[in-house]
Write an enzyme that holds these catalytic residues in place. Structure first.
Site, PDB file in Angstrom:
ATOM      1  N   HIS A  10     -17.164  -4.161  -1.845  1.00 55.64           N
ATOM      2  CA  HIS A  10     -15.823  -4.397  -2.479  1.00 55.64           C
ATOM      3  C   HIS A  10     -15.426  -5.622  -0.996  1.00 55.64           C
ATOM      4  O   HIS A  10     -15.767  -5.633  -0.071  1.00 55.64           O
ATOM      5  CB  HIS A  10     -14.997  -3.390  -1.649  1.00 55.64           C
ATOM      6  CG  HIS A  10     -13.520  -3.629  -1.735  1.00 55.64           C
ATOM      7  ND1 HIS A  10     -12.421  -3.950  -2.876  1.00 55.64           N
ATOM      8  CD2 HIS A  10     -12.476  -3.676  -0.207  1.00 55.64           C
ATOM      9  CE1 HIS A  10     -11.414  -3.976  -2.481  1.00 55.64           C
ATOM     10  NE2 HIS A  10     -11.250  -3.783  -1.500  1.00 55.64           N
TER      11      HIS A  10
ATOM     12  N   HIS B  97      -4.240  -3.788  -7.235  1.00 59.41           N
ATOM     13  CA  HIS B  97      -5.846  -3.739  -7.038  1.00 59.41           C
ATOM     14  C   HIS B  97      -6.705  -2.503  -6.359  1.00 59.41           C
ATOM     15  O   HIS B  97      -7.847  -2.718  -6.496  1.00 59.41           O
ATOM     16  CB  HIS B  97      -5.846  -4.917  -5.552  1.00 59.41           C
ATOM     17  CG  HIS B  97      -7.130  -5.330  -4.901  1.00 59.41           C
ATOM     18  ND1 HIS B  97      -7.397  -4.152  -3.762  1.00 59.41           N
ATOM     19  CD2 HIS B  97      -7.203  -6.099  -4.266  1.00 59.41           C
ATOM     20  CE1 HIS B  97      -8.161  -4.882  -3.256  1.00 59.41           C
ATOM     21  NE2 HIS B  97      -8.173  -6.441  -3.472  1.00 59.41           N
ATOM     22  N   HIS B  98      -6.738  -1.705  -5.936  1.00 57.51           N
ATOM     23  CA  HIS B  98      -7.361  -0.510  -5.437  1.00 57.51           C
ATOM     24  C   HIS B  98      -6.590   0.606  -5.517  1.00 57.51           C
ATOM     25  O   HIS B  98      -5.419   0.418  -4.847  1.00 57.51           O
ATOM     26  CB  HIS B  98      -8.247  -0.520  -4.790  1.00 57.51           C
ATOM     27  CG  HIS B  98      -8.142  -0.349  -3.327  1.00 57.51           C
ATOM     28  ND1 HIS B  98      -7.534  -2.054  -2.503  1.00 57.51           N
ATOM     29  CD2 HIS B  98      -6.598   0.541  -2.986  1.00 57.51           C
ATOM     30  CE1 HIS B  98      -7.143  -1.299  -1.023  1.00 57.51           C
ATOM     31  NE2 HIS B  98      -6.576   0.242  -1.549  1.00 57.51           N
TER      32      HIS B  98
ATOM     33  N   HIS C 140      -2.758   0.720  -3.634  1.00 57.07           N
ATOM     34  CA  HIS C 140      -2.733  -1.206  -3.600  1.00 57.07           C
ATOM     35  C   HIS C 140      -2.437  -2.554  -4.514  1.00 57.07           C
ATOM     36  O   HIS C 140      -2.609  -2.310  -5.892  1.00 57.07           O
ATOM     37  CB  HIS C 140      -3.693  -1.470  -3.326  1.00 57.07           C
ATOM     38  CG  HIS C 140      -3.720  -3.037  -2.396  1.00 57.07           C
ATOM     39  ND1 HIS C 140      -4.857  -4.636  -2.047  1.00 57.07           N
ATOM     40  CD2 HIS C 140      -2.247  -4.569  -2.778  1.00 57.07           C
ATOM     41  CE1 HIS C 140      -4.939  -5.418  -1.494  1.00 57.07           C
ATOM     42  NE2 HIS C 140      -3.024  -5.155  -1.967  1.00 57.07           N
TER      43      HIS C 140
ATOM     44  N   TYR D 243       0.612  -1.516  -0.226  1.00 60.25           N
ATOM     45  CA  TYR D 243      -0.122  -0.114   0.057  1.00 60.25           C
ATOM     46  C   TYR D 243       1.154   1.470  -0.237  1.00 60.25           C
ATOM     47  O   TYR D 243       2.177   1.527   1.166  1.00 60.25           O
ATOM     48  CB  TYR D 243      -1.232   0.113   1.405  1.00 60.25           C
ATOM     49  CG  TYR D 243      -2.777  -0.914   1.187  1.00 60.25           C
ATOM     50  CD1 TYR D 243      -3.085  -0.779   1.669  1.00 60.25           C
ATOM     51  CD2 TYR D 243      -1.429  -2.072   1.234  1.00 60.25           C
ATOM     52  CE1 TYR D 243      -4.498  -1.282   1.956  1.00 60.25           C
ATOM     53  CE2 TYR D 243      -2.968  -2.974   1.284  1.00 60.25           C
ATOM     54  CZ  TYR D 243      -4.042  -2.266   1.688  1.00 60.25           C
ATOM     55  OH  TYR D 243      -5.227  -3.658   1.146  1.00 60.25           O
TER      56      TYR D 243
ATOM     57  N   MET E 247     -11.793  -8.300   3.292  1.00 64.35           N
ATOM     58  CA  MET E 247     -12.595  -7.644   3.270  1.00 64.35           C
ATOM     59  C   MET E 247     -13.795  -7.333   3.290  1.00 64.35           C
ATOM     60  O   MET E 247     -14.738  -8.420   2.577  1.00 64.35           O
ATOM     61  CB  MET E 247     -11.962  -5.930   2.697  1.00 64.35           C
ATOM     62  CG  MET E 247     -10.304  -5.587   3.108  1.00 64.35           C
ATOM     63  SD  MET E 247      -9.809  -4.213   2.347  1.00 64.35           S
ATOM     64  CE  MET E 247      -8.215  -3.520   3.242  1.00 64.35           C
TER      65      MET E 247
ATOM     66  N   HIS F 230     -12.776  -9.444  -1.770  1.00 63.00           N
ATOM     67  CA  HIS F 230     -11.275 -10.377  -1.615  1.00 63.00           C
ATOM     68  C   HIS F 230     -11.442 -11.235  -2.689  1.00 63.00           C
ATOM     69  O   HIS F 230     -13.709 -11.420  -2.529  1.00 63.00           O
ATOM     70  CB  HIS F 230     -10.253 -10.201  -1.041  1.00 63.00           C
ATOM     71  CG  HIS F 230      -9.806  -8.801  -1.011  1.00 63.00           C
ATOM     72  ND1 HIS F 230      -8.378  -8.480   0.542  1.00 63.00           N
ATOM     73  CD2 HIS F 230      -9.763  -7.061  -0.993  1.00 63.00           C
ATOM     74  CE1 HIS F 230      -8.862  -7.300   0.330  1.00 63.00           C
ATOM     75  NE2 HIS F 230      -8.606  -6.996  -0.204  1.00 63.00           N
TER      76      HIS F 230
END
Length: 723
Positions: free
Chosen positions: A432, A280-281, A351, A248, A508, A434
């Site tokens: 959201h 990822h984000h 991320h 991150y 998450m 995973h």
């Protein structure tokens, strides 16, 4: 656990970062990154329910569709570069098996044909007993075959047809062959494309699917300008993430304006599919005061440690993007404000995901922010809801569980404190989880009954996390109870326990609500279980987040200290029998959870200073008991008031000293028993058709717009869509 700052920051370390941009008109060079800004003319779609996409990279298969809510029908136009047959289908998982398929074309005698079929495996789909797809038009011209057809949302043919509703992602599967005489195998002429068929989309067509292998679009196509000039601000970041599973990374970026503007949309672009695969984000935050001159970027996570002082001013989010997300633009009556109080900064968190620990991996990503000086009617904002992060002992998915449920609560006491008397209005959301997430639903309770779900996806796909405009805006008032429900499947995880955390291999359970009118300081509302019976069941009394491994480690019981929570739960608490798994599920669903809902206000102070090694001081303030539906005589709860003292911000000489009070409210929440549960209506008597809220915000396709589209249509065919 106390959630502070950006809701995701534990440590802020120095590091190397390369920011680059091309075709710049105005460039900001600073210690906090380099970005570009330009002006572009842009026009939002006239009809949000009419959309067009190319389903392959070279343009050989095109799909255009329109939703008619009055008739509850979807109309499709497809074209393929062939003189043979076209195959088109709707699937829940992107596979042939179970898909609802039509095969059509124009035969050698010039006669159009279309057959309604369903697939029972990787073989020729079989004919449905009920033929529910309607052919409107078909022709061949210059090596191109075109089909226009339609079908109802729900045909009531549960054996052969897939129900189209607002609560499930749909995978479009497509193929074409070279001849019509016989349905020969299509070989590589096939593909899959994920979408929410019934959702509106305001993104200009020039920004839809801008990805091209090996090329970043440097600026969007200029469209006819009807609403004034719109500005484009690009943050382009390049980062080496060699042999790190999870990173991150946060960086500061000076905003391109010092006067109030509205963000009206954004898009994320990548130079190659390789870059896309390893991000990822992205989360973008507003910083209302500038960072110190030494803040150059670094890793950033959430934990029990104190958040660095610069980050405490960057709590509000103005953009959220997840894997596979496409461009999002907001309705014309709402924009997300920036630079309300003079010069501001963005904090960008990316991320990066490198599960194979590839060496020499350098990833480039660009975030394009569209903003305007023509302020809109409402100031918007983003609110994050769900289960606490990382929540290692709170978010526990037992091994080999097919449909384990995790709930995250925003308690009635929190919405009472967070929202004004008139409430807030939700206009978009993104869900959201995973990799083990299979279904997500944001539930809405008021006065003893469940209202229609705010947003849901019972066919969740980790690889397509799109910000979705709601068909009907949703009002949330003080005292409402919001529950983020996530369903997980851990059967493919080799018998291991999956816990909450930052890695894509951890889990998450979150929802990001886009709403108006903005409530300053309301940036999240998360929950976790603190009941002793649940803690005793798992045997974990305390954990700590380890920055090196980026996982939660057990600290109590001491004999297991240093083990990751997942390792401990998988290998050291005995056998995960069916009975034990059911008890973990029962406790999670029935135990009360503690919702935390931070708010802040920026104030001036000249008498306090940071002490205690640079950590802010905490003052505690008691609040009285809250009476929740189905709960009485609750114990007194505490609200924690964070007083962040006199941060001197050295962005420029004479910079003002400011402090920020962050109030962390804690409220108990549980779904009351015997509550009236929402059940969606279906004209067929079973299943979920939709939310049935009322009049939809977006108007029907007007005749003038239909005629204009006919003139400009790339297929040169007469449009059959009528009211």
């Amino acid at each position: 656990m106390i959630f502070t700052g950006v809701s995701l920051l534990l440590n802020f370390l120095g590091g190397n970062e390369t920011i680059s941009a091309s075709n710049k008109i105005n460039v900001f060079n600073s210690d906090f990154g380099e970005s570009s800004v330009s002006k572009v003319n842009i026009e939002l779609k006239v009809n949000p329910y009419r959309q067009k996409v190319l389903l392959d990279s070279v343009g050989n298969f095109s799909l255009e569709w329109e939703v008619n809510w009055k008739k509850e029908m979807v109309y499709f136009n497809v074209s393929a570069a062939t003189k043979g047959y076209i195959g088109f289908g709707l699937s829940r998982k992107g596979k042939m098996s179970g898909a609802d398929i039509v095969i059509g074309g124009v035969d050698k005698n010039g006669k159009p044909y279309l057959s309604d079929r369903h697939a029972i495996g990787n073989q020729l789909p079989v004919l449905d007993q009920s033929q529910d797809w309607i052919l409107h038009e078909a022709w061949e011209k210059e090596g191109l075959t075109f089909l226009g057809f339609s079908r109802p949302f729900d045909t009531c043919d549960s054996e052969g047809d897939l129900r189209i509703d607002e609560n499930s992602l749909v995978s479009v599967i497509w193929a074409y062959g070279e001849v019509d005489d016989e349905l020969q195998y299509h070989f590589e002429n096939r593909g899959v494309y994920n979408l929410y068929l019934l959702d509106p989309n305001l993104a200009p067509e020039s920004l839809v699917d801008t990805f091209k292998e090996g090329k970043i679009p440097l600026k969007p196509s200029k469209l006819n300008n009807t609403t004034g000039s719109t500005n484009l601000f690009r943050i382009q970041q390049q980062k080496n993430i060699s042999q790190q599973d999870t990173l991150y990374w946060c960086s500061f970026h000076r905003m391109p304006t010092s006067k109030k503007h509205h963000i009206i949309g954004y898009n994320v672009v990548f130079p190659t599919e390789r870059d896309r695969r390893h991000v990822h984000h992205l989360l973008l935050h507003r910083c209302q005061v500038p960072p110190s001159s030494s803040a150059t970027g670094g890793p950033c996570y959430l934990g029990n440690s104190v958040v660095p002082s610069e980050f405490s001013f960057c709590s509000e989010q103005v953009a959220a993007w997840g894997v596979g997300g496409r461009a999002i633009f907001f309705p014309e009556h709402v924009g997300l404000p920036i630079s309300e109080s003079g010069p501001e900064y963005f904090l960008l968190q990316v991320h990066y995901d490198n599960p194979n620990l590839l060496p020499n991996l350098t990833i480039t990503v660009s975030l394009d922010i569209y903003y305007t000086s023509k302020l809109r009617q409402n100031d918007g904002a983003i609110l994050m809801l769900g289960a606490g992060v990382p929540g290692a002992a709170n978010l526990v998915i037992p091994p080999s569980s097919l449909s384990h449920v995790i709930n995250g609560h925003c308690a009635p006491g929190c919405t009472q404190k967070l929202f004004p008397a008139e409430g807030i209005t939700v206009f978009a959301s993104v869900l959201h989880t995973h990799l083990t997430g299979r279904g997500v639903r944001l539930r809405h309770f008021r006065e003893g009954k469940e209202l229609p779900w705010i947003i849901a996806d019972d066919n969740y796909n980790f690889n397509y996390q799109q910000v979705r405009l709601l068909n009907d805006e949703v009002k949330i008032v003080p005292g409402d109870h919001l529950v983020q429900k996530c369903v997980y499947d851990s059967t493919a995880r080799n018998g291991t326990v999956v816990t909450g955390g930052y890695s894509t291999r951890e889990e998450m359970c979150l929802a990001f609500l886009f709403y108006y009118t903005r409530v300053p300081g309301a940036f999240n509302c998360l929950s976790q279980i603190e009941e002793e019976s649940y803690i005793d069941l798992l045997g974990i009394w305390n954990t700590t987040f380890d920055l090196k491994t980026k996982e939660a480690l057990v600290t109590d019981p001491r004999q297991f200290s240093g083990l990751t929570v997942s390792n401990y739960l998988t290998n050291y608490i005995g056998e995960w029998t069916l009975r034990f798994r059911k008890e973990v599920q029962r406790q999670h669903l029935l135990q009360a959870q503690i919702s935390t809902c931070p708010t802040f206000s920026t104030v001036s102070s000249a008498q306090d200073s940071i002490s205690n090694g640079g950590e802010p001081l905490y003052d505690l303030v008691k609040v009285g008991p809250e009476e929740l539906p189905g709960k009485k005589d609750l114990p007194t709860k505490l609200s924690y008031v964070f007083k962040r003292k006199n941060n001197t911000l050295n962005d420029s000489p004479g910079s003002k000293q400011k402090t920020q009070n962050i109030v962390i409210h804690q409220e108990e929440a549980v779904i009351p028993r015997r509550i009236r549960v929402f059940k969606p209506y279906s004209k067929c008597g079973v299943g979920n058709r939709g939310k049935q809220r009322g009049v939809r915000r977006f108007p029907s396709y007007r005749d003038a717009d239909r005629i204009k589209n006919e003139v400009n249509n790339q297929f040169k065919f007469n449009n059959f869509w009528v009211e």
